[in-house]
Scaffold this motif. Structure first.
Motif, mmCIF file in Angstrom:
data_model
loop_
_atom_site.group_PDB
_atom_site.id
_atom_site.type_symbol
_atom_site.label_atom_id
_atom_site.label_comp_id
_atom_site.label_asym_id
_atom_site.label_seq_id
_atom_site.Cartn_x
_atom_site.Cartn_y
_atom_site.Cartn_z
ATOM 1 N N UNK A 1 -18.317 -116.146 16.519
ATOM 2 C CA UNK A 1 -18.064 -115.235 15.396
ATOM 3 C C UNK A 1 -19.393 -114.752 14.824
ATOM 4 N N UNK A 2 -19.533 -113.412 14.665
ATOM 5 C CA UNK A 2 -20.762 -112.824 14.140
ATOM 6 C C UNK A 2 -20.398 -111.719 13.156
ATOM 7 N N UNK A 3 -21.373 -111.315 12.363
ATOM 8 C CA UNK A 3 -21.152 -110.240 11.394
ATOM 9 C C UNK A 3 -22.251 -109.199 11.544
ATOM 10 N N UNK A 4 -21.844 -107.956 11.846
ATOM 11 C CA UNK A 4 -22.781 -106.855 12.047
ATOM 12 C C UNK A 4 -22.855 -106.005 10.783
ATOM 13 N N UNK A 5 -24.070 -105.639 10.381
ATOM 14 C CA UNK A 5 -24.217 -104.778 9.209
ATOM 15 C C UNK A 5 -23.932 -103.328 9.598
ATOM 16 N N UNK A 6 -24.111 -102.417 8.638
ATOM 17 C CA UNK A 6 -23.767 -101.007 8.872
ATOM 18 C C UNK A 6 -24.613 -100.370 9.959
ATOM 19 N N UNK A 7 -25.786 -100.977 10.233
ATOM 20 C CA UNK A 7 -26.667 -100.440 11.282
ATOM 21 C C UNK A 7 -26.486 -101.154 12.612
ATOM 22 N N UNK B 1 -28.809 -109.644 17.073
ATOM 23 C CA UNK B 1 -28.096 -108.994 18.161
ATOM 24 C C UNK B 1 -27.755 -107.590 17.673
ATOM 25 N N UNK B 2 -28.391 -106.583 18.257
ATOM 26 C CA UNK B 2 -28.169 -105.201 17.844
ATOM 27 C C UNK B 2 -27.140 -104.537 18.763
ATOM 28 N N UNK B 3 -26.082 -103.989 18.170
ATOM 29 C CA UNK B 3 -25.079 -103.219 18.910
ATOM 30 C C UNK B 3 -25.473 -101.755 18.812
ATOM 31 N N UNK B 4 -25.902 -101.182 19.947
ATOM 32 C CA UNK B 4 -26.510 -99.850 19.935
ATOM 33 C C UNK B 4 -25.701 -98.899 20.806
ATOM 34 N N UNK B 5 -25.405 -97.718 20.272
ATOM 35 C CA UNK B 5 -24.812 -96.631 21.039
ATOM 36 C C UNK B 5 -25.759 -95.441 21.009
ATOM 37 N N UNK C 1 -21.255 -101.111 16.554
ATOM 38 C CA UNK C 1 -20.351 -102.145 16.077
ATOM 39 C C UNK C 1 -20.762 -102.554 14.670
ATOM 40 N N UNK C 2 -19.794 -102.646 13.758
ATOM 41 C CA UNK C 2 -20.060 -103.098 12.393
ATOM 42 C C UNK C 2 -18.987 -104.100 11.977
ATOM 43 N N UNK C 3 -19.342 -104.927 10.956
ATOM 44 C CA UNK C 3 -18.384 -105.870 10.397
ATOM 45 C C UNK C 3 -18.247 -107.133 11.233
ATOM 46 N N UNK C 4 -17.230 -107.938 10.903
ATOM 47 C CA UNK C 4 -16.987 -109.199 11.609
ATOM 48 C C UNK C 4 -16.477 -108.919 13.013
#
Length: 718
Positions: A434-440, A371-375, A385-388
Motif C-alpha cells: 500500500x502506497x500513497x501518491x501525491x498530486x504530482x 516511487x514516481x508514477x510518470x506519464x 497516478x495519485x492518491x492511495x
C-alpha cells in the motif's frame, strides 16, 4: 582510436626451491627462491605420506601471508596441499609449515613474475591416481588469456623424482629417499595463450606408483581492463532521459566489483538508432566509469532502442558485456532499453530524476526514496497516478544468484510490508504494498533487507490498461558486522575459552594447538545473514589477532585466520584449525577477507573478549658443561660438589620459542628443586645424587631461562 597491443603481460618463471626430509617430521622449512621480488607470486607444495587427511585441515600452522589454493589426498597414504602468496619487499629467508602428524614430508616453493596480484589463481584442480607410470593432473578451464599453467605431482617412493609434464618445462623434481617409505614431488609449467579447457597434463615414463596430480592456472597481470560493461535500465519513459553507463573492469567479476581506474581520461564510442545520445564519445572518470544519457521523446509505447559500445581507447583482454539494470551480464556489444509512454521511476526526491541506489546495510532501513508514477504528454511528463494505491513489489537476487529460503526484503510505503523474492534468472513473483501518491505522482518509501548481496528492486502496476514498471539499479547490501562465538579447544577435552584477564587466569590451550570458533555475518538487528559466503566468488572472513597481555610482548602469528566463504551455511561458519603460536592473551577481530565486499568496501565486526590464556606446548632443555667438583676449593663427598648449568626454552607446537613466556606469564619457577630431576646413572655404583643446600638460580627472558643447579654426591660403595 583503439590502441594495439596485448592487454596482459606474459608470465615468466623465476625459480624454485625444494625441501625433503628422509625421516618422519611434522615441520618442514622451505627456502624462499632466489631472485624473488615484490609482486612475484609464489606457489608452495606441501606433500606428506601417512593418513593425516585432509592435509590442509590438519595443518597446525601455515606461514603468514600464505592461503590455500587446492588440497587433495588418496584417503590412505598420500596428501598434498598447494598454497599461494604475493611476495613483498621483505621476504624472509624461508617459510615453515607445521603439520598435524609426523611422517615423511616434501615441500617446494616456485615463484612466477607478471601474475595478477589481486586475483592470482584463475583456475585449479587436483586428482588422485591409481598406480601408473603416467602421473596425471586434471584439466581445468581458464577464463584468462596467456595463463601460466603449473602442474604438480607427488608419488609414494622417495628414491627418485618426477619427469617433466609432456609439452611443459620442468620447474623442479625432488625426493626424500627412504624408498617405499618416502615421497617424491615434481612440477612443470607452460603458457596457455587462449582461454578454455587446458586438457589433462601428464608426466610419463615414471616408476609405477600411486600418485596425486594438481594443476594451477595463474592469471596474468593486466596492462588494461579485463572487460568493459555497458549498462542501461531495462525500461525507460519517453519524456525522461535515461542513463547509459560504461564501466572499465579490472577483473573478471561480473557485474563489475573492481573498476579499472587507470582508464581515467580515456574514451569510448557509443552509437544508437532512432533515439538521441547526449554524447557519442564518453570519457572515463577517476573511478573508471563513463556515462551519458539517451532520449527519445517521440517514441511510441514499447519501443526498444539499442546502444552499441565500441572504440575503447584502452583495449581490454576480454569481450564487452551488456548488464541490464547493472546485473545479469552477458557477452554483447549492445544493450537495449524499452521506452514507454508511462512508467515508474525511483527517485531520491519528489519530482527528481532516476536515482542510483547506493550500498545498504543489512537490517537497516534505507533513506527515503520516491516511487514516481510518470506519464507523457508530448515531450512533457505528467502524473500517471495519485492518491492511495497498491503497487506490486519484488526483489531479484543478482549475487548470489539464488535468494535465501525466506522473503527478507521489506518495503515501507506507510506500513512495512514483506515483498517477494526472485532468483536472478527471472522476476515473476510480486507482493502488494500500500502506497500513497501525491498530486504530482510521488509516493515516498524506504526499504530494508535482512540479508546480504547484490539485489534489484522491481515495482509494477496496471493503470487504465497501461503497465507502469521499474527496475532499480543492482545495489549491494553489506553485513552490518560479524560476531565470533563458541571459541573452544578443537580436540578433547574441548576446553571452552576461559577468557583469562591476567597471567593468573585459567589456562586455555597450548601455543600452536588448534582451536575452533564460529563466525556469523549479521544484520544490524543481530540476525544472521543467510546469503553471506554464497556469492558468485564466495566472500570469506579474516580473523585478526591482537595481543592483550603481556603488554609489549610478541604479537605472534594466528594461523589459518581466513575463513573461506564456501564454508558458510546460513550466514555462519565454524573453523576448527585456528592456532596462535605464542603465550599470553589475545582478542580476535573479524572483517571481510578481501577487505572489499562485492566492491562496496570492508566491514569490520565486533572484537571478541579475551581469548586465552595460551601456554607453552613444551619445554626443551639444553645441557651446559658442569663445573668439576674439584675446581677451585676442595670438595668432600656429601657436600656441594659441582654445578650443572642448563637452558630451558618454552616452545610452541612447531618447536619455536614462545617469547611471551616471561615475567608473570612464566609460571615455571626456577629456584625450586622440585621443578627439576637429574639422573645419577653415570655415577659409580653406590653413589647417590642429592640436591645442593643452595637452591637453583635463574630467570626467564623471551621464553628462555639460563639455570644453574648445584649437587651433592655420596661416597660410592667400596
Amino acid at each position: 582510436m583503439s590502441v594495439a597491443g596485448p592487454a596482459s603481460a606474459a608470465i615468466s618463471y623465476v625459480a624454485s626451491t625444494t625441501a625433503g626430509l628422509s625421516g618422519p617430521t611434522n615441520s618442514i622449512s622451505v627456502a624462499t627462491p632466489a631472485g624473488v621480488t615484490t609482486g612475484d607470486v609464489m606457489l608452495a607444495l606441501i606433500a606428506q605420506r601417512g593418513n593425516n587427511f585432509p592435509l590442509d585441515q590438519n595443518m597446525v600452522s601455515v606461514p603468514t601471508g600464505w592461503t590455500l589454493v587446492v588440497s587433495r589426498d588418496n584417503a590412505s597414504s598420500l596428501g598434498i596441499s598447494i598454497y599461494k602468496k604475493v611476495a613483498t619487499a621483505t621476504e624472509p629467508a624461508s617459510y615453515a609449515w607445521t603439520l598435524g602428524a609426523s611422517d615423511r614430508t616434501a615441500a617446494s616453493i616456485s615463484a612466477f613474475r607478471g601474475v595478477d596480484t589481486t586475483s592470482p589463481v584463475n583456475a585449479s584442480g587436483a586428482q588422485s591416481n591409481a598406480a601408473s607410470t603416467t602421473y596425471t593432473a586434471p584439466s581445468v578451464t581458464t577464463t584468462a588469456t596467456n595463463a601460466m599453467l603449473v602442474s604438480f605431482y607427488s608419488a609414494i617412493n622417495g628414491n627418485a623424482g618426477v619427469n617433466a609434464s609432456t609439452g611443459m618445462t620442468q620447474a623442479f623434481t625432488a625426493g626424500t629417499g627412504a624408498g617405499g617409505n618416502g615421497i617424491r614431488i615434481g612440477s612443470s609449467y607452460a603458457l596457455q595463450v587462449a582461454a578454455g579447457a587446458t586438457g589433462t597434463k601428464v608426466s610419463a615414463a615414471n616408476t609405477s606408483l600411486v600418485n596425486l596430480g594438481a594443476l594451477v592456472a595463474l592469471r596474468p597481470a593486466l596492462t588494461g581492463p579485463d572487460h568493459y560493461e555497458l549498462s542501461l535500465p531495462s525500461t525507460s519513459i519517453n519524456c525522461l532521459p535515461t542513463t547509459v553507463t560504461v564501466t572499465a573492469c579490472s577483473n573478471t567479476s561480473s557485474p563489475c566489483t573492481s573498476a579499472y581506474t587507470a582508464a581515467s581520461g580515456s574514451t569510448a564510442a557509443l552509437a544508437t538508432s532512432g533515439a538521441t545520445l547526449a554524447a557519442t564519445s564518453v570519457t572515463f572518470n577517476a573511478s573508471g566509469v563513463a556515462s551519458t544519457t539517451l532520449s527519445y521523446p517521440t517514441a511510441p509505447n514499447a519501443t526498444a532502442v539499442s546502444v552499441t559500445l565500441s572504440g575503447e581507447q584502452t583495449a581490454a583482454t576480454n569481450a564487452r558485456q551488456c548488464c541490464p539494470n547493472g546485473s545479469s551480464c552477458a557477452v554483447a556489444n549492445s544493450c537495449s532499453t524499452t521506452f514507454s509512454t508511462a512508467g515508474f521511476i525511483v527517485a531520491a526526491s519528489a519530482g527528481g530524476a532516476a536515482a542510483t541506489l547506493p550500498t545498504q546495510t543489512a537490517g537497516t532501513a534505507s533513506g527515503t526514496y520516491y516511487l514516481r508514477a510518470v506519464g507523457s504528454s508530448g515531450a512533457a511528463c505528467t502524473s500517471a497516478l495519485t492518491g492511495a494505491a497498491t503497487v506490486n513489489w519484488a526483489y531479484q537476487c543478482n549475487n548470489p544468484t539464488t535468494c535465501s529460503a525466506s522473503n527478507l526484503m521489506r518495503i515501507n510505503g506507510g506500513t512495512a510490508t514483506t515483498v517477494a523474492r526472485n532468483n536472478n534468472a527471472a522476476v515473476t513473483t510480486y507482493l502488494p504494498v500500500a502506497m500513497t501518491f501525491d498530486a504530482s505522482g510521488n509516493a515516498p518509501f524506504t526499504f530494508t533487507y535482512a540479508d546480504v548481496g547484490q539485489a534489484t528492486l522491481w515495482a509494477t502496476k496496471t493503470v487504465n490498461g497501461a503497465t507502469l514498471s521499474v527496475a532499480s539499479n543492482a545495489y549491494v547490501t553489506k553485513p552490518a558486522g560479524f560476531v565470533v562465538s563458541a571459541i573452544a579447544q578443537t580436540a578433547s577435552p574441548f576446553v571452552a575459552n576461559p577468557a583469562a584477564a591476567s597471567a593468573a587466569g585459567a589456562k586455555f590451550i597450548k601455543a600452536g594447538e588448534n582451536f575452533s570458533a564460529t563466525v556469523t555475518a549479521r544484520t544490524s538487528g543481530g540476525a544472521a545473514t543467510p546469503n553471506y559466503g554464497k556469492e558468485t566468488s564466495p566472500e570469506g572472513v579474516l580473523l585478526t589477532g591482537a595481543l592483550v597481555l603481556p603488554a609489549g610482548g610478541a604479537a605472534g602469528t594466528l594461523s589459518n585466520a581466513t575463513v573461506g566463504g564456501a564454508s558458510f551455511t546460513g550466514g555462519a561458519a565454524t573453523v576448527t584449525n585456528l592456532a596462535w603460536d605464542e603465550v599470553g592473551i589475545i582478542t580476535l577481530t573479524p572483517s571481510v577477507a578481501d577487505a572489499d565486499y562485492l566492491g562496496a568496501g570492508d566491514v569490520t565486526g565486533t572484537t571478541t573478549g579475551n581469548v586465552g590464556r595460551f601456554i607453552p606446548d613444551h619445554f626443551s632443555v639444553t645441557q651446559g658443561t658442569p663445573a668439576p667438583a674439584c675446581s677451585g676449593a676442595f670438595s668432600y663427598f656429601g657436600q656441594d660438589g659441582f654445578t650443572t648449568p642448563f637452558s630451558l626454552t618454552a616452545e610452541n607446537a612447531a618447536n619455536a620459542p614462545t617469547q611471551n613466556y616471561t615475567g608473570s606469564f612464566a609460571l615455571l619457577g626456577l629456584t625450586s628443586w622440585n621443578n627439576f630431576g637429574f639422573s645419577s646413572a653415570g655415577l659409580p655404583a653406590g653413589s647417590v645424587l642429592t640436591t645442593s643446600a643452595t637452591p637453583p638460580s635463574g630467570s626467564w627472558s623471551l621464553g628462555v631461562a639460563s639455570v644453574s643447579a648445584g649437587h651433592q654426591v655420596s661416597r660410592p660403595t667400596a
